[in-house]
Structures are given as structure tokens and as C-alpha cells.
Write a protein that holds these residues in place. Structure first.
Motif, PDB file in Angstrom:
ATOM      1  N   THR A   1     -21.686  10.749   2.188  1.00 32.86           N
ATOM      2  CA  THR A   1     -21.951   9.765   3.232  1.00 32.86           C
ATOM      3  C   THR A   1     -21.642  10.365   4.596  1.00 32.86           C
ATOM      4  O   THR A   1     -20.684  11.125   4.753  1.00 32.86           O
TER       5      THR A   1
ATOM      6  N   ARG B   1     -23.598  -2.530   3.363  1.00 36.99           N
ATOM      7  CA  ARG B   1     -22.863  -2.897   4.573  1.00 36.99           C
ATOM      8  C   ARG B   1     -23.796  -2.912   5.784  1.00 36.99           C
ATOM      9  O   ARG B   1     -23.411  -3.375   6.861  1.00 36.99           O
TER      10      ARG B   1
ATOM     11  N   ASP C   1     -26.735   5.861  10.111  1.00 37.79           N
ATOM     12  CA  ASP C   1     -25.856   6.367   9.056  1.00 37.79           C
ATOM     13  C   ASP C   1     -26.699   6.989   7.944  1.00 37.79           C
ATOM     14  O   ASP C   1     -27.917   6.765   7.862  1.00 37.79           O
TER      15      ASP C   1
ATOM     16  N   GLY D   1     -21.246   8.714   8.302  1.00 42.86           N
ATOM     17  CA  GLY D   1     -21.209   7.445   9.005  1.00 42.86           C
ATOM     18  C   GLY D   1     -21.148   7.594  10.512  1.00 42.86           C
ATOM     19  O   GLY D   1     -20.423   8.441  11.031  1.00 42.86           O
TER      20      GLY D   1
ATOM     21  N   ILE E   1     -21.805   0.686  -0.178  1.00 42.49           N
ATOM     22  CA  ILE E   1     -21.862   1.363   1.119  1.00 42.49           C
ATOM     23  C   ILE E   1     -23.181   1.065   1.805  1.00 42.49           C
ATOM     24  O   ILE E   1     -23.221   0.739   2.998  1.00 42.49           O
TER      25      ILE E   1
ATOM     26  N   VAL F   1     -26.747   8.146   3.593  1.00 37.15           N
ATOM     27  CA  VAL F   1     -26.218   8.248   2.232  1.00 37.15           C
ATOM     28  C   VAL F   1     -27.111   9.201   1.468  1.00 37.15           C
ATOM     29  O   VAL F   1     -28.316   8.989   1.372  1.00 37.15           O
TER      30      VAL F   1
END
Length: 305
Positions: free
Chosen positions: A191, A243, A224, A193, A240, A226
Motif C-alpha cells: 500500500t 476506506r 492512494d 497512502g 483498505i 494498493v
């Protein structure tokens, strides 16, 4: 094998040899590694590359596309879509079952010697020409790769190798070069962020690097990321991803990627499928390495909006 009343017990059925059982269903390995890992095109779904593994020593299977695995009973329930009782009836309906698919016996010393793992010995900035050339072949500029990757040296089966390393959140690495596609333990998602309301989701890091490459001529987009490092980690990544107000999916266009995309879209309107932009290719990097200048310009415009 000692059978009571001439029938298999549930425990006995679990221990029947998976490789021979699959052969009886008409499935044969595409490749065998280390004399114990048998790789198949998955009997549970349609795919073009073998991602269904049976470990002959442990007598267990794992489908990397589904992220599921287990013993012969677990497989049979999925394969036949039936109950345990119905499956046991199927197994006991074959009078020569036990004689044909009992498990082979392995030497414990052999098992210990053969079960080698990847051990990462060190990392450094990307330097080796073969790795830089591999990135060039994948149309990934070195300046992009340098931001997110490193060069790792690792040991496997008593020999040392090197490759492009992409670190996950648990400290393991996805490792790539012209010859191999491997992972070191622990396996996990990655991840990145930036505390935004939008997230870009990729199945593998080469697609993530491809997205970054397409952004070179665009204003910096605050978002962001992933990277699943395998579709099987989709469920783990959901908390995650969810969100965020907007979840943009850049998953592969194979059967597994399409399945996960379809599932994600059923979860809510915050999931968006971006894969139509490379619908005639297996993934975003495949699109990047083969698409025209006009198509690339269209992707830049789409990403920018």
C-alpha cells in the motif's frame, strides 16, 4: 488401506493422492518443479497459465487465482458443487479407487532437503544491465522503477540470484527478471497512502509501474495505491480499499481478474472498472508495450479525468 464395510471413511478420503485423483478426472500437470510441486491449469476455472498447484509431499492443493486450497475433500466439494455425503458416494462408487489413488510414500529426509525457500540476502539501487534491459522491454523507464523498486540478491536451492524487487507491507518481495516471477516470504499486499479519497488498485507491480509511466506527461495526481501482488489478496485488501470514496480497479483481463472485477462491482458504486481501456490485452503492461500512440494518449486523458 484398511476399509471398514468396504467403504472409505472421510479421513481416508482426505488422504487419497491428489495427483492420481486429478489424472482420473482427466487433468495432468503442465509442469513439475522440485519433483513435488505439480502445476495445472485450474480445474475450477478457465485460465491460460497454470496457477493450480498440488504439493505431492503434503498432498494439498492451492488455486492461486481463487486464493483457496485444501485436501481432496475440499477440492471435490468445489469441483462437483455437492455436499460431503454426495462426494463420498461418488468416491465410493469406484470399486478400484483405493488401489489406484493411494498416496505415495516419501522419505522425510528427501522432503527436508527439497523444500527450499527464497532467502533475500540484500538490496541495493537498480544497477545490473539485464534488469535495466528487462524494464526497457516492459516499457518502464528506469526513473519510475528507481522510485518504487530495488535490486535484490537472493538464495534459492543453494544458489544465488538477483532480480527486481518490489517490497510488500510485511517485508517480503515480489521478484522479477527476464526468466522468473517469484515471491519471498512473507507474501502480502503493498500500500502507498497519500491520505486521499481515491485509490488505484493493481493486481501486480508491473501494472502499477505502467500506470506511473503513463502519468509522466500529466500533472501529478494525488491518489492512494494498493498493489495486491496476486488476485488472491483481494479480500485482505478490501478494508483498505473501502476506506476510499472511489476505488479504481486495474485488474488483469484473464478469467480470474474479470471474476474479481465483477465481484467488486457488485459490492458498491464506489468500485470502478478501468480495465476496458486495455480490454484486448491481458493487462495494463501488455497494453503499454503494444498499444499505439493514439491509444496511449486516450489512456492519459482517461486517467487525468
Amino acid at each position: 488401506m484398511d476399509l471398514r464395510n468396504g467403504k472409505l471413511s472421510l479421513q481416508q478420503a482426505k488422504e487419497l493422492d491428489m495427483v492420481q485423483y486429478l489424472a482420473g478426472l482427466g487433468y495432468h500437470p503442465e509442469k513439475i518443479r522440485k519433483d513435488m510441486d505439480y502445476w495445472y491449469l485450474s480445474p475450477l476455472r478457465i485460465e491460460g497459465e497454470p496457477s493450480f498447484k498440488v504439493n505431492r509431499v503434503k498432498n494439498r492443493w492451492f488455486d492461486f487465482g481463487l486464493g483457496k486450497g485444501g485436501n481432496l475433500i475440499d477440492f471435490g466439494l468445489r469441483y462437483f458443487n455437492c455436499t460431503v455425503r454426495e462426494l463420498m458416494d461418488k468416491l465410493n462408487a469406484e470399486p478400484r479407487l483405493v488401489q489406484t489413488i493411494e498416496r505415495p510414500v516419501f522419505d522425510p529426509g528427501f522432503i527436508k532437503d527439497r523444500e527450499q525457500k527464497i532467502t533475500v540476502l540484500g538490496e541495493k539501487p537498480l544497477f545490473s544491465y539485464p534488469l535495466i534491459n528487462y524494464l526497457h522491454e516492459r516499457h518502464i523507464p528506469r526513473m519510475i522503477a528507481d522510485q518504487f523498486c530495488c535490486e535484490v540478491t537472493y538464495e534459492m536451492d543453494g544458489r544465488n540470484y538477483y532480480g527486481i524487487g518490489f517490497k510488500n507491507d510485511a517485508g517480503g518481495y515480489e521478484i522479477r527478471n527476464s526468466y522468473v516471477k517469484q515471491s519471498s516470504s512473507p507474501k502480502d499486499i503493498t500500500t502507498i497512502g497519500n491520505s486521499t479519497g481515491e485509490v488505484q488498485v493493481f493486481e501486480g507491480f508491473m501494472d502499477f509501474l505502467s500506470w506511473q509511466t503513463m502519468q509522466l506527461q500529466q500533472p501529478v495526481l494525488n491518489t492512494d495505491f494498493v498493489i495486491l501482488n496476486g488476485a488472491a489478496f483481494f479480500e485482505k485488501a478490501r478494508p483498505i480499499m473501502e476506506r476510499h470514496d472511489t476505488i479504481r480497479l486495474w485488474l488483469d483481463r484473464d478469467a480470474t481478474g474479470k471474476e474479481y472485477t465483477k465481484f467488486a462491482l457488485s459490492l458498491g458504486k464506489n468500485y470502478c472498472d478501468e480495465s476496458q481501456l486495455y480490454s484486448k490485452h491481458k493487462d495494463l503492461n501488455d497494453w503499454l508495450t503494444s498499444s499505439s500512440t493514439v491509444q496511449k494518449s486516450q489512456l492519459r486523458q482517461k486517467i487525468d479525468h
